[in-house]
Design an enzyme around this catalytic site. Structure first.
Site, short mmCIF file in Angstrom:
data_model
loop_
_atom_site.label_atom_id
_atom_site.label_comp_id
_atom_site.label_asym_id
_atom_site.label_seq_id
_atom_site.Cartn_x
_atom_site.Cartn_y
_atom_site.Cartn_z
N GLU A 98 36.94 -34.17 12.98
CA GLU A 98 37.22 -35.60 13.03
C GLU A 98 35.93 -36.42 13.08
O GLU A 98 35.03 -36.13 13.85
CB GLU A 98 38.08 -35.93 14.26
CG GLU A 98 39.40 -35.16 14.31
CD GLU A 98 40.34 -35.49 13.15
OE1 GLU A 98 40.05 -36.44 12.40
OE2 GLU A 98 41.36 -34.78 13.01
N CYS A 127 44.79 -37.01 21.01
CA CYS A 127 43.52 -36.47 20.53
C CYS A 127 42.57 -37.61 20.14
O CYS A 127 41.37 -37.54 20.41
CB CYS A 127 43.74 -35.51 19.37
SG CYS A 127 44.58 -33.99 19.90
N HIS A 130 40.39 -30.77 15.25
CA HIS A 130 41.80 -30.39 15.26
C HIS A 130 41.94 -28.98 14.66
O HIS A 130 41.25 -28.66 13.68
CB HIS A 130 42.62 -31.36 14.42
CG HIS A 130 43.22 -32.49 15.20
ND1 HIS A 130 42.86 -33.80 15.00
CD2 HIS A 130 44.17 -32.51 16.18
CE1 HIS A 130 43.57 -34.59 15.82
NE2 HIS A 130 44.36 -33.82 16.55
N1 PCA Z 1 47.38 -32.58 19.67
C1 PCA Z 1 47.84 -33.94 19.84
C2 PCA Z 1 47.69 -34.21 21.31
C3 PCA Z 1 47.42 -32.91 21.97
C4 PCA Z 1 47.15 -31.97 20.86
O1 PCA Z 1 46.79 -30.80 20.99
C5 PCA Z 1 47.13 -34.92 18.94
O2 PCA Z 1 46.74 -34.55 17.81
O3 PCA Z 1 46.95 -36.08 19.32
#
Ligand code: PCA
Length: 216
Positions: A82, A145, A169
């Site tokens: 990200e 996140c 992610h």
């Molecule tokens: N993924 C979610 C919140 C917690 C996680 O592991 C997200 O992408 O916001």
């Protein structure tokens, strides 16, 4: 010379799932030494009310040189690096405390967006060179996140020493997708080809990608 640790965070399970690969990866890295850096792992609650304080407290307590947050992006097939946290909290599902933020800010006094300060391009290249699919992403969503990324970047701005902060992610683990496939069959409400969230990556490969990311 002071040896500042690298903080790796991993979100706890959410959305009715029994596990979160981000948490498992964090546990695998916790306590290790990678490229001469001590790794400190912390689980994070999927609870928006705990942010931004949780990020500010972790940076103040641990004084890390670097923070890499980890979360699951259901359906993602790659290591998703990200680049930006946005000042928007807008949830499709409630968090684990039952909070459903709609059209809110992460920080009412913060800027519209904050850029990740990790060497993201170098991280992407190095992971790809190891034969692991990875790509840069311009949205971490508007759920926890994104709140995590934005909060750590904001806390780092106010810290006494420079802290590199970013977020990665990760895909589902293969076992999770196997369970999903069973559930979709049992529910018999949509055909398999109507779903597009069945991509996965094995835990060892995700951990390897993180070792590479930490080393850049
Ligand atoms: N993924 C979610 C919140 C917690 C996680 O592991 C997200 O992408 O916001």
């Amino acid at each position: 010379m002071e040896n500042r640790p690298v903080l790796i965070t991993g979100f706890e399970p959410y959305g009715g799932r029994g596990s979160n690969p981000a948490y498992e990866v964090m546990k695998q890295l916790d306590g290790r030494t990678i490229a001469g850096q001590t790794i400190v792992g912390r689980g994070l609650p999927v609870a928006s009310g705990r942010f931004p304080a949780i990020a500010a407290d972790l940076i103040a307590d641990l004084n890390p040189s670097k923070v890499i947050g980890l979360g699951l992006w259901p359906g993602e097939s790659m290591i998703r690096i990200e680049r930006v946290g946005v000042n928007i909290a807008d949830f499709g599902i409630p968090d684990n405390d039952g909070t459903l933020a709609i059209d809110e800010h992460v920080d009412s006094s913060g800027p519209a967006a904050l850029m990740s300060t990790l060497p993201n391009r170098a991280i992407e290249r190095a992971i790809l060179e190891a034969g692991i699919p990875a790509s840069l992403s311009a949205t971490a969503g508007t759920y926890l996140c994104n709140i995590c990324l934005y909060s750590f970047l904001r806390a780092a701005q106010q810290h006494r020493e420079p802290v590199e902060c970013g977020f990665i992610h990760v895909p589902y683990l293969p076992e999770q997708v196997a369970d999903l496939l069973v559930a979709v069959r049992d529910e018999a409400s949509v055909e398999l080809h109507q779903r597009c969230d069945f991509a996965s990556m094995d835990l060892d490969r995700i951990v390897r990608a993180l070792e590479i990311a930490i080393s850049q």
